[in-house]
Design an enzyme around this catalytic site. Structure first.
Site, PDB file in Angstrom:
ATOM      1  CG  PHE A 157      37.124  35.955  88.460  1.00 20.92           C
ATOM      2  CD1 PHE A 157      37.178  36.240  89.826  1.00 20.92           C
ATOM      3  CD2 PHE A 157      37.208  34.630  88.064  1.00 20.92           C
ATOM      4  CE1 PHE A 157      37.312  35.222  90.766  1.00 20.92           C
ATOM      5  CE2 PHE A 157      37.343  33.610  88.993  1.00 20.92           C
ATOM      6  CZ  PHE A 157      37.400  33.912  90.350  1.00 20.92           C
ATOM      7  CE  LYS A 181      37.721  38.466  77.310  1.00 26.82           C
ATOM      8  NZ  LYS A 181      36.849  38.653  78.503  1.00 26.82           N
ATOM      9  CB  CYS A 289      47.191  32.216  89.959  1.00 23.63           C
ATOM     10  SG  CYS A 289      48.378  33.548  90.031  1.00 23.63           S
TER      11      CYS A 289
HETATM   12  P1  NAD Z   1      38.924  31.784  82.817  1.00 22.97           P
HETATM   13  O1  NAD Z   1      39.911  30.933  82.120  1.00 22.97           O
HETATM   14  O2  NAD Z   1      37.536  31.281  82.994  1.00 22.97           O
HETATM   15  O3  NAD Z   1      38.773  33.196  82.059  1.00 22.97           O
HETATM   16  C1  NAD Z   1      39.896  33.942  81.678  1.00 22.97           C
HETATM   17  C2  NAD Z   1      39.572  34.730  80.416  1.00 22.97           C
HETATM   18  O4  NAD Z   1      39.256  33.801  79.379  1.00 22.97           O
HETATM   19  C3  NAD Z   1      38.361  35.644  80.594  1.00 22.97           C
HETATM   20  O5  NAD Z   1      38.649  36.883  80.000  1.00 22.97           O
HETATM   21  C4  NAD Z   1      37.239  34.918  79.877  1.00 22.97           C
HETATM   22  O6  NAD Z   1      36.314  35.786  79.267  1.00 22.97           O
HETATM   23  C5  NAD Z   1      37.973  34.088  78.826  1.00 22.97           C
HETATM   24  N1  NAD Z   1      37.282  32.813  78.545  1.00 22.97           N
HETATM   25  C6  NAD Z   1      36.539  32.087  79.417  1.00 22.97           C
HETATM   26  N2  NAD Z   1      36.090  30.974  78.804  1.00 22.97           N
HETATM   27  C7  NAD Z   1      36.556  30.994  77.536  1.00 22.97           C
HETATM   28  C8  NAD Z   1      36.424  30.104  76.418  1.00 22.97           C
HETATM   29  N3  NAD Z   1      35.723  28.978  76.498  1.00 22.97           N
HETATM   30  N4  NAD Z   1      37.066  30.438  75.277  1.00 22.97           N
HETATM   31  C9  NAD Z   1      37.788  31.576  75.185  1.00 22.97           C
HETATM   32  N5  NAD Z   1      37.922  32.449  76.214  1.00 22.97           N
HETATM   33  C10 NAD Z   1      37.325  32.167  77.374  1.00 22.97           C
HETATM   34  O7  NAD Z   1      39.579  32.195  84.226  1.00 22.97           O
HETATM   35  P2  NAD Z   1      38.912  32.983  85.414  1.00 22.97           P
HETATM   36  O8  NAD Z   1      37.908  32.078  86.061  1.00 22.97           O
HETATM   37  O9  NAD Z   1      38.461  34.313  84.968  1.00 22.97           O
HETATM   38  O10 NAD Z   1      40.177  33.199  86.364  1.00 22.97           O
HETATM   39  C11 NAD Z   1      40.615  32.245  87.278  1.00 22.97           C
HETATM   40  C12 NAD Z   1      41.760  31.433  86.730  1.00 22.97           C
HETATM   41  O11 NAD Z   1      42.845  32.282  86.374  1.00 22.97           O
HETATM   42  C13 NAD Z   1      42.333  30.458  87.757  1.00 22.97           C
HETATM   43  O12 NAD Z   1      42.559  29.233  87.126  1.00 22.97           O
HETATM   44  C14 NAD Z   1      43.641  31.114  88.183  1.00 22.97           C
HETATM   45  O13 NAD Z   1      44.615  30.225  88.664  1.00 22.97           O
HETATM   46  C15 NAD Z   1      44.058  31.747  86.902  1.00 22.97           C
HETATM   47  N6  NAD Z   1      45.035  32.800  87.128  1.00 22.97           N
HETATM   48  C16 NAD Z   1      46.330  32.544  86.800  1.00 22.97           C
HETATM   49  C17 NAD Z   1      47.315  33.481  87.042  1.00 22.97           C
HETATM   50  C18 NAD Z   1      48.753  33.186  86.703  1.00 22.97           C
HETATM   51  O14 NAD Z   1      49.549  34.102  86.715  1.00 22.97           O
HETATM   52  N7  NAD Z   1      49.118  31.964  86.416  1.00 22.97           N
HETATM   53  C19 NAD Z   1      46.967  34.725  87.595  1.00 22.97           C
HETATM   54  C20 NAD Z   1      45.624  34.973  87.899  1.00 22.97           C
HETATM   55  C21 NAD Z   1      44.669  33.997  87.654  1.00 22.97           C
END
Ligand code: NAD
Length: 509
Positions: A157, A181, A289
């Protein structure tokens, strides 16, 4: 751009084969404006049926797109880049509305996304293969990079436009087709941008969008026609996506969460350091991140740093980002996330860290329906506390004071994550030591947020990344292509065609 404005009030559609189509989902999630708490749209929580529809369209479009000359694929990207520039303000406005970033932050993030498109415009040179004449007697050898087929992207997000843009411009110019997605919390920016891709001349079916959460992700990971998956999100889900995706014979690059350390040496230029630390810890409400969420002043550095940092952070204006005012910091993404970040603050207090600035006390946090929390600082935190080890992903900065640089580097060795780390110093020796030894994949020397720009890969380490080839840069090109090596031999005693008149050939005989 009509679809976005309509979708604000109604339900999001899928983008399949160049058209907006209804999802077959029966459940819908809310898209909220974090500045006000208002619901601004509904997103279908789709599953296999929606994913299959999009994947079939992408698979059908693949052969023609693969065979489109690379220079023509690049030209679509040039047009796309111009359209992104043209609609830059509008996209930033949507990002602000669905995510809550300040307009300035939203614009900066869209700019970073556009840079990936600029990188992708150079695809003809990026796809060059290797060749070597006479590797054995009369044998020449060459490698060519081929696209994979249908690729998918699953986004978080926190950067609604930018993170998806890390993925599909490279995948598409390499000759693949794509199913995106977006995060179910912020799908609107990507939907707007899909129309720009179409307007740029991308053939129908080459780029598609599906919506949903866990079921949708599982359908992507299980779909037999998807060859590669790019994921960005939290560490737990990144690991899950990597393990399930690779078990299903897909290439996977999965970027996860982070806890980025910022080391402040006593000889650092304090004014710049305070500004940079504040921007790194509290920019985008800490939902980055690459946010610096753990400050480590070395020796005497804390004496000057802490009072200045607390004063400057307390003075930050926090408020709605879409109402024409320009606060320094906006809300966090949702009421659930706000509760999670607040629970970390309670944990920090229980663990015995000193709460030097309490963001729960700001006016917006008490009066608004938006999801506000002000800058929060814990001083004298200790290495085993959850506020030091875990990713909080909100405007909370923990400070661990150490005696020397060795202790600071050792803290990094204990860290589960490894996205970025920064040092503020005027000592070349300290900077060099830090750069070589610190346990993280992106290093900043007097640079607060050393997030790799498009031309470089986003090289997270440890549990901040699962896979072999990182997102963006040259590794991104390798990820979205496979190599073919051809060895060629023409026999010197082969019969010559009857009327062959080549003078060179004659003289050689
Ligand atoms: P999230 O892991 O909750 O969600 C990411 C994606 O996974 C979404 O599209 C979501 O629909 C899907 N998802 C969520 N729960 C799931 C499940 N149980 N099974 C399968 N898919 C699922 O992450 P978020 O809250 O949307 O984003 C924040 C996180 O992203 C933070 O931890 C941040 O550090 C990380 N992030 C990392 C980078 C990087 O380059 N390392 C960049 C941006 C964000």
């Amino acid at each position: 751009m009509s679809v976005i404005h309509n979708e604000m009030a109604t339900k999001c559609k899928l983008f399949v084969d160049g058209k907006w189509v209804e999802s077959s989902a029966t459940e819908f999630g809310d898209i909220a404006n974090p500045s006000t708490g208002d619901i601004i749209g509904k997103v279908p929580m789709g599953g296999y049926k929606d994913v299959d529809l999009a994947v079939q369209a992408a698979a059908k479009a693949f052969p023609a797109w693969r065979d489109t000359p690379v220079v023509e694929r690049a030209r679509v990207m040039f047009k796309f880049k111009n359209l992104l520039d043209e609609h830059y303000e509008e996209i930033a406005g949507i990002v602000t509305r669905e995510h809550g970033k300040t307009l300035a932050e939203a614009k900066a993030s869209v700019q970073r996304g556009i840079e990936v498109v600029e990188f992708a415009c150079g695809i003809p040179s990026l796809l060059f293969g290797d060749s070597l004449a006479n590797i054995a007697t009369n044998v020449d050898c060459e490698t060519i990079r081929h696209p994979l087929g249908v690729c998918a992207g699953i986004a978080p997000f926190n950067f609604p436009a930018m993170v998806p843009l890390w993925m599909y411009p490279l995948a598409l110019t390499c000759g693949n087709t794509f199913v995106l997605k977006p995060s179910e919390k912020v799908p609107l920016s990507s939907m707007f941008i899909a129309e720009l891709l179409k307007k740029a001349g991308l053939p129908d079916g080459v780029f598609n969008i599906v919506h949903g959460g866990k079921d949708c992700v599982n359908a992507i990971l299980e779909h037999k026609l998807i060859r590669a998956v790019s994921f960005v999100g939290s560490t737990a889900i990144a690991k899950y996506v990597y393990e399930k995706g690779t078990a299903n014979n897909k290439r996977v690059q999965a970027a996860g969460g982070a806890k980025n350390h910022i080391i402040i040496m006593p000889d650092a230029s304090m004014e710049q350091t305070v500004q940079a630390l504040q921007a790194s810890a509290f920019g985008c409400a800490g939902e980055r991140c690459m946010a610096g969420s753990l400050a480590i002043p070395v020796g005497d550095a804390a004496k000057e740093l802490m009072p200045r940092l607390i004063e400057a952070s307390a003075a930050m204006k926090v408020g709605p980002t879409d109402s024409g005012s320009s606060p320094d910091m906006g809300p966090v993404i949702s009421s659930e996330h706000l509760a999670k970040v607040r629970s970390f603050i309670e944990k920090g207090e229980k663990e015995g860290a000193e709460l030097a600035l309490d963001g729960r006390e700001i006016a917006a946090a008490k009066t608004s329906k938006g999801f506000f929390l002000g800058p929060t600082i814990f001083d004298h935190a200790k290495k085993d506390m959850s506020i030091v080890k875990d990713e909080i992903f909100g405007p909370v900065l923990s400070v661990v004071r150490v005696n020397d640089i060795e202790e600071a580097i050792a803290l990094g060795d204990n860290c589960e994550f490894g996205n970025g780390a920064v040092i503020y110093t005027n000592s070349g020796r300290a900077a060099r030591e830090f750069k070589h030894r610190f346990n993280a994949g992106m290093i900043g020397i007097n640079v607060g947020v050393p997030a790799s720009m498009a031309w470089y890969s986003f090289t997270g380490w440890n549990h901040s990344f699962y896979g072999d080839l990182h997102i963006q840069g040259k590794e991104g090109i390798l990820f979205y292509t496979q190599q073919k090596t051809t060895m060629t031999r023409w026999f010197s005693d082969a019969p010559v065609a009857k009327n062959f008149q080549d003078p060179v050939w004659k003289s050689k005989k």
